[in-house]
Design a protein around this motif. Structure first.
Motif: not given
Ligand code: C2E
Ligand code: MG
Ligand code: MG
Length: 599
Positions: A60-67
């Motif tokens: 589950l990942i936050d789209a704002n993170l770099t890369g």
């Protein structure tokens, strides 16, 4: 710190990647309460280090993170891990395009989040089950033909065993993943049948190819063939263990691809079966079996996207190495026709008279852009690509012609030494090739000596003795090059009809400073003399080395002290003059000598 993957049968593992601690906390709390195991990371870099070994069931990942999106793409292709992306509505399209299974748009709602996670996990499990079903179905249908390939689980278990051994021992493990392309050009009427046959034939060819892998014993070849698995109805994975370098997997893949590319007849139709190859190396592309398989699979997908007949490594830098090698090889293909290959000749001197008794033919390549390329660099490429056979034969023929020319010009007869490659040595008609080179040049056989290396003599036993005897029967000389770097056994030298031992230059270089090298040089000279062989020291660069060699009774020397390898026209004056300056040269430093002669 890398948390360990929970034990099997434990709860599904969810990797939560978000910069905001509060977001991570909320999600983590909610999922833990719903009986999931949760790992939290705040950067993509940290998260990717976990997924390599600790394979989560869902990310589950936050789209704002770099890369974030690049990683999602890699993760879904390579590991087929389901990914949920936390994003605002305007990021949904991009997330799905990157391969996300689903998106979650804030505000976060606990129950809804859990439902989406559960749904994504169920889809993923179902997908894997379908894959397994396809695999099982295919395996049953074509059981007889697929016989000899491993089932996926067995393959993974064995690969895991090899990886375990590789961590403690020597040698690289690489994984080759190949796919039989369905869209090959068979007419529609025969297409379905043709596809099945194509896969069958590919598997059979692959197994034959693996068995006959160059430079491996029968047992190793059999073992190699047994390390292949059918992953789906048209995808096969093969393990290579004990490789000297990871790039060696490329060599094997290339040979196999060439083998698989030969046309086959299906009914009345002649078709070629295109295959795409992906390669992954341990540990760089994966520590564990399944990660390695995934990496090789994504490399295969990249290869397929590039077009038929491509082989790709999982890592770009490996592809660069291969690319440079391939372009050099392509240039080498034309080097002979374009007159870029030359032979230089290095004098070999009788230590007692300081006169030239022979020369060694050393190949040179004048590359139009790169300048002079060292044989140490291009001979291995010529060997790998098979080009060494025409090139080696050209060297042999040209060197014989050159020696005959010198003789015709009235120069006192000298001997010509030519280096032989293992592939030439294995060639079926080496004796015929040598005889024709001598006949065509009208050079007496005594004017030619072939240089072999110890490793060439090791494998074949009696057939090697026979081959050497047949070569000797022509009347030529036989030398062992780089002696001392290989097996160096007195016993095996005795079995072969050898005339000359050339002591490797590494011993000569260090014999004045290293007691071990001086002892070795001394014993090689004594041993050679005891067996009535001519002993040649290679790489003689100083007068002190020459003096020591003279005192030891070494017969001949070759090295920069006398001359580098030079173009043919420079040889005649050197032969006429000899090297009188070095007659009876006094030792510059005799300490090493005293140590050896008066222990
Ligand atoms: P090799 O047969 O052991 O050849 C001797 C190498 O040592 C040559 O390097 C030579 O230039 C170098 N050498 C000679 N004297 C000295 C010295 O005093 N000091 C130092 N440092 N080096 C010295 P080269 O020409 O670069 O060849 C390297 C290797 O490439 C050869 O080693 C041989 O294995 C291979 N090679 C060259 N020509 C052929 C060929 O026509 N066929 C095959 N199969 N191999 C070849
Ligand atoms: Mg040599
Ligand atoms: Mg040598």
């Amino acid at each position: 710190m890398t948390p360990d993957r929970p034990t099997p049968n434990s709860l599904p593992l969810i990797l939560v990647v978000a910069a905001d601690e509060a977001v991570r906390f909320d999600i983590g709390q909610g999922l833990t309460a719903a009986h999931y195991d949760v790992i939290e990371c705040d950067t993509v870099t940290e998260a990717s280090s976990f997924t390599l070994d600790t394979r989560p069931d869902l990310v589950l990942i936050d789209a704002n993170l770099t890369g974030a999106f690049e990683w999602v793409r890699a993760l879904t292709v390579a590991c087929r891990t389901p990914v949920l992306v936390l994003t605002l509505p305007n990021g949904v399209d991009q997330a799905l395009a990157a391969g996300a299974s689903d998106c979650i748009v804030p505000p976060l709602h606990g129950a809804l989040l859990r439902a989406r996670v559960e749904f994504a996990l169920r889809c993923s499990r179902a997908e894997r089950a379908v894959e397994r079903l396809t695999f099982d179905g295919a395996a049953q249908r074509d059981d007889a033909n697929h016989h000899g390939l491993l089932a996926y689980d067995t393959f993974v278990a064995r690969l895991e065993g090899k990886l375990g051994a590789a961590r403690t021992g020597k040698g690289h493990v690489a994984l080759m993943y190949l796919s039989v392309d369905h869209e090959f050009s068979a007419p529609a009427t025969v297409a379905a049948d043709a596809r099945r046959r194509a896969v069958q034939i590919t598997i059979q060819r692959l197994k034959d190819g693996l068995r006959s892998r160059d430079n491996v014993s029968q047992a190793e070849g059999e073992e190699q063939a047994a390390q292949a698995a059918l992953i789906s109805d048209h995808e096969i994975a093969v393990t290579f263990a004990g490789l000297e370098r990871a790039q060696d997997a490329y060599k094997i893949a290339r040979r196999l691809q060439h083998l698989l590319a030969q046309a086959i007849d299906i009914g009345e139709h002649r078709v070629r079966i295109p295959t795409s190859f992906g390669l992954a190396a341990h540990p760089e592309d994966g520590e564990r079996a399944e990660t390695l398989i995934s990496s090789a699979r994504s490399a295969m997908l990249a290869a397929r996207a590039e077009g038929q007949g491509t082989i790709r490594f999982a890592r770009p830098e490996m592809n660069q190495v291969i690319f440079e090698r391939l372009s050099l090889e392509a240039d080498l293909q034309h080097a002979l026709d374009r007159g870029q290959l030359l032979i230089h000749y290095q004098p070999r001197i009788a230590i007692g008279t300081s006169r030239i008794v022979g020369v060694e033919a050393l190949l040179r390549w004048k590359h139009p852009q790169l300048g002079l390329v060292s044989p140490a660099h291009f001979i291995p490429i010529a060997e790998e690509s098979g080009l060494i056979l025409p090139i080696g034969e050209w060297v042999l023929r040209e060197a014989c012609r050159q020696n005959a020319r010198w003789r015709a010009d009235g120069l006192e007869p000298i001997s010509m030494a030519v280096n032989l490659s293992p592939a030439q040595f294995r060639e079926t008609d080496l004796v015929g090739v040598v005889r024709r080179a001598l006949d065509d040049a009208q050079l007496p056989a005594s004017g030619l000596e072939l240089e072999l290396t110890e490793s060439m003599l090791l494998h074949k036993g009696d057939s090697t003795v026979k081959l050497l005897e047949n070569l000797k029967a022509l009347g030529i000389g036989l030398a062992i090059d780089d002696f001392g770097t290989g097996y160096s056994s007195l016993n095996y030298i005795k079995r072969f009809p050898i005339d000359t031992l050339k002591i490797d230059q590494s011993f000569i270089r260090d014999m004045l400073t290293s007691e071990q090298d001086s002892t070795l040089t001394t014993s090689i000279v004594l041993m050679g003399k005891g067996l009535n062989l001519t002993v040649v020291a290679e790489g003689v660069e100083t007068r002190s080395q020459l003096s020591l060699l003279r005192a030891l009774g070494c017969d001949q020397a070759q090295g920069f002290l006398f001359s580098r390898a030079v173009p043919p026209e420079e040889i005649a004056p050197l032969v006429r003059a000899g090297f009188p300056d070095f007659l009876g040269a006094k030792p510059g430093s005799s300490s090493g000598l005293r140590g050896i002669l008066n222990p």
